[in-house]
Design an enzyme around this catalytic site. Structure first.
Site, PDB file in Angstrom:
ATOM      1  N   ASP A   1       0.791  -1.239   0.000  1.00 27.77           N
ATOM      2  CA  ASP A   1       0.000   0.000   0.000  1.00 27.77           C
ATOM      3  C   ASP A   1       0.819   1.283   0.000  1.00 27.77           C
ATOM      4  O   ASP A   1       0.249   2.384  -0.110  1.00 27.77           O
ATOM      5  CB  ASP A   1      -0.976  -0.010   1.195  1.00 27.77           C
ATOM      6  CG  ASP A   1      -0.284  -0.265   2.544  1.00 27.77           C
ATOM      7  OD1 ASP A   1       0.869   0.171   2.714  1.00 27.77           O
ATOM      8  OD2 ASP A   1      -0.909  -0.890   3.416  1.00 27.77           O
TER       9      ASP A   1
ATOM     10  N   HIS B   1       6.640  -7.935  -1.222  1.00 21.77           N
ATOM     11  CA  HIS B   1       5.627  -8.446  -2.154  1.00 21.77           C
ATOM     12  C   HIS B   1       5.308  -7.449  -3.263  1.00 21.77           C
ATOM     13  O   HIS B   1       4.212  -7.457  -3.809  1.00 21.77           O
ATOM     14  CB  HIS B   1       4.350  -8.830  -1.389  1.00 21.77           C
ATOM     15  CG  HIS B   1       4.523 -10.050  -0.516  1.00 21.77           C
ATOM     16  ND1 HIS B   1       3.726 -10.324   0.566  1.00 21.77           N
ATOM     17  CD2 HIS B   1       5.403 -11.084  -0.595  1.00 21.77           C
ATOM     18  CE1 HIS B   1       4.122 -11.463   1.131  1.00 21.77           C
ATOM     19  NE2 HIS B   1       5.134 -11.933   0.453  1.00 21.77           N
TER      20      HIS B   1
HETATM   21  P1  OAD Z   1      -2.492 -11.274   7.788  1.00 18.39           P
HETATM   22  O1  OAD Z   1      -3.829 -10.784   7.392  1.00 18.39           O
HETATM   23  O2  OAD Z   1      -2.203 -12.714   7.594  1.00 18.39           O
HETATM   24  O3  OAD Z   1      -2.254 -10.987   9.336  1.00 18.39           O
HETATM   25  C1  OAD Z   1      -2.531  -9.744   9.915  1.00 18.39           C
HETATM   26  C2  OAD Z   1      -1.969  -9.755  11.321  1.00 18.39           C
HETATM   27  O4  OAD Z   1      -2.134  -8.460  11.865  1.00 18.39           O
HETATM   28  C3  OAD Z   1      -2.671 -10.733  12.271  1.00 18.39           C
HETATM   29  O5  OAD Z   1      -1.692 -11.441  13.011  1.00 18.39           O
HETATM   30  C4  OAD Z   1      -3.483  -9.813  13.185  1.00 18.39           C
HETATM   31  O6  OAD Z   1      -3.600 -10.337  14.511  1.00 18.39           O
HETATM   32  C5  OAD Z   1      -2.645  -8.559  13.172  1.00 18.39           C
HETATM   33  N1  OAD Z   1      -3.371  -7.294  13.432  1.00 18.39           N
HETATM   34  C6  OAD Z   1      -4.660  -6.992  13.142  1.00 18.39           C
HETATM   35  N2  OAD Z   1      -4.935  -5.724  13.491  1.00 18.39           N
HETATM   36  C7  OAD Z   1      -3.779  -5.207  13.994  1.00 18.39           C
HETATM   37  C8  OAD Z   1      -3.399  -3.933  14.505  1.00 18.39           C
HETATM   38  N3  OAD Z   1      -4.274  -2.909  14.583  1.00 18.39           N
HETATM   39  N4  OAD Z   1      -2.133  -3.768  14.930  1.00 18.39           N
HETATM   40  C9  OAD Z   1      -1.235  -4.791  14.862  1.00 18.39           C
HETATM   41  N5  OAD Z   1      -1.541  -5.998  14.378  1.00 18.39           N
HETATM   42  C10 OAD Z   1      -2.787  -6.211  13.951  1.00 18.39           C
HETATM   43  O7  OAD Z   1      -1.425 -10.345   7.051  1.00 18.39           O
HETATM   44  P2  OAD Z   1       0.111 -10.625   6.671  1.00 18.39           P
HETATM   45  O8  OAD Z   1       0.816 -11.332   7.765  1.00 18.39           O
HETATM   46  O9  OAD Z   1       0.656  -9.335   6.210  1.00 18.39           O
HETATM   47  O10 OAD Z   1       0.617 -11.928   0.462  1.00 18.39           O
HETATM   48  O11 OAD Z   1      -0.057 -11.591   5.446  1.00 18.39           O
HETATM   49  C11 OAD Z   1       1.061 -11.961   4.729  1.00 18.39           C
HETATM   50  C12 OAD Z   1       0.738 -12.101   3.270  1.00 18.39           C
HETATM   51  O12 OAD Z   1      -0.415 -12.920   3.092  1.00 18.39           O
HETATM   52  C13 OAD Z   1       0.355 -10.825   2.560  1.00 18.39           C
HETATM   53  O13 OAD Z   1       1.447 -10.019   2.198  1.00 18.39           O
HETATM   54  C14 OAD Z   1      -0.356 -11.336   1.347  1.00 18.39           C
HETATM   55  C15 OAD Z   1      -1.218 -12.374   2.018  1.00 18.39           C
HETATM   56  O14 OAD Z   1      -1.674 -13.397   1.248  1.00 18.39           O
HETATM   57  C16 OAD Z   1       0.442 -11.887  -0.869  1.00 18.39           C
HETATM   58  O15 OAD Z   1      -0.517 -11.343  -1.371  1.00 18.39           O
HETATM   59  C17 OAD Z   1       1.526 -12.567  -1.662  1.00 18.39           C
END
Ligand code: OAD
Length: 246
Positions: free
Chosen positions: A105, A120
């Site tokens: 983003d 990514h």
């Molecule tokens: P996820 O959606 O898997 O995880 C989001 C994380 O953020 C979770 O562990 C939540 O508990 C946490 N969370 C939610 N709200 C929050 C807040 N306000 N402050 C801090 N943490 C919070 O997202 P990613 O780990 O980024 O890849 O996912 C990894 C990849 O999976 C992405 O880059 C994307 C996706 O498929 C691709 O598109 C290749």
């Protein structure tokens, strides 16, 4: 949480080279939905049906209609929140050197961080699948999808779909940053998508402290991370900065 905030502030002040790994959770407070968990994109869609390169190649119009158009609308209007701003303040104070982000983003750069590795790829640009010419996403006319290049080729986000490799330079730099840091902040990632989730493992192997900020536990918690500060990135970053600035 107070004790952990104090501990994190002290650890950050003592560190010489801090790197952050961020995920979708840091952008939820900017109105961008995460992928997993409640309200996550993968609750509505099967990622293999919509975010896999094979799905895009099979039917680009469908993926544009179901996923990319909506992302464009959301990302176009999003702005950095206190979590992003907190990391920018850490860089301004000379503490944070590099961010490795899984997010596409652009909000870390918008907040003012200058060394952001986009693991990514990013959503700021669209790329022609035939001639590789790039177009700024905000300038792309999406009245008809898939949008096309002047050469007639189909435009795709300059981001990584499932089934694609990580941009080699982003991979190389991330591994290096992980190996060189002495503290890694892991903010808002579920740490289940590889190889991004390996970066804290590499940092740990090289002797770094790993500090997680997340309302939930992750597979790193208690295994790789030294401690987890349970909370939203915005509030936790504000409190750490307040403590550091005392
Ligand atoms: P996820 O959606 O898997 O995880 C989001 C994380 O953020 C979770 O562990 C939540 O508990 C946490 N969370 C939610 N709200 C929050 C807040 N306000 N402050 C801090 N943490 C919070 O997202 P990613 O780990 O980024 O890849 O996912 C990894 C990849 O999976 C992405 O880059 C994307 C996706 O498929 C691709 O598109 C290749």
């Amino acid at each position: 949480m107070d004790e952990l905030i104090k501990k994190a502030a002290a650890d950050l002040a003592a560190a010489r080279n801090v790197v952050a790994l961020t995920g979708a959770g840091i952008s939820t407070e900017s109105g961008i939905p995460p992928f997993r968990g409640k309200g996550g994109l993968w609750e509505r869609f099967d990622p293999m049906e919509i975010a896999h390169i094979d799905a895009f190649m099979r039917d680009p119009a469908r993926v544009w209609n179901l996923l990319v158009k909506e992302m464009k609308t959301i990302v176009d209007s999003a702005s950095p929140n206190d979590g992003h701003k907190g990391l920018a303040r850490l860089e301004a104070r000379g503490i944070l050197k590099t961010i490795i982000t899984q997010n596409i983003d652009g909000l870390h750069q918008a907040a003012g961080n200058t060394d952001v590795i986009e693991f990514h790829g990013n959503f700021a640009w669209q790329r022609c699948m035939d001639c590789s010419r790039k177009y700024q996403t905000s300038q792309v006319d999406i009245s008809e999808v898939p949008p096309r290049c002047s050469c007639g080729g189909i435009l795709r986000p300059d981001a990584v779909f499932f089934g694609e490799i990580i941009p080699p330079e982003a991979m190389r730099r991330s591994r290096q940053a992980a190996a060189d840091c002495d503290l890694m902040l892991v903010v808002g990632t579920s740490a289940v998508v590889q190889p991004a989730a390996l970066m804290p493992v590499f940092a740990k192997e090289a002797g770094a402290k790993i500090v997680e900020i997340n309302p939930e536990k992750t597979p790193l918690t208690g295994q790789i991370s030294d401690y987890l500060i349970r909370g939203n990135a915005g509030e936790v970053m504000n409190r750490i900065l307040q403590q550091l600035e005392k």
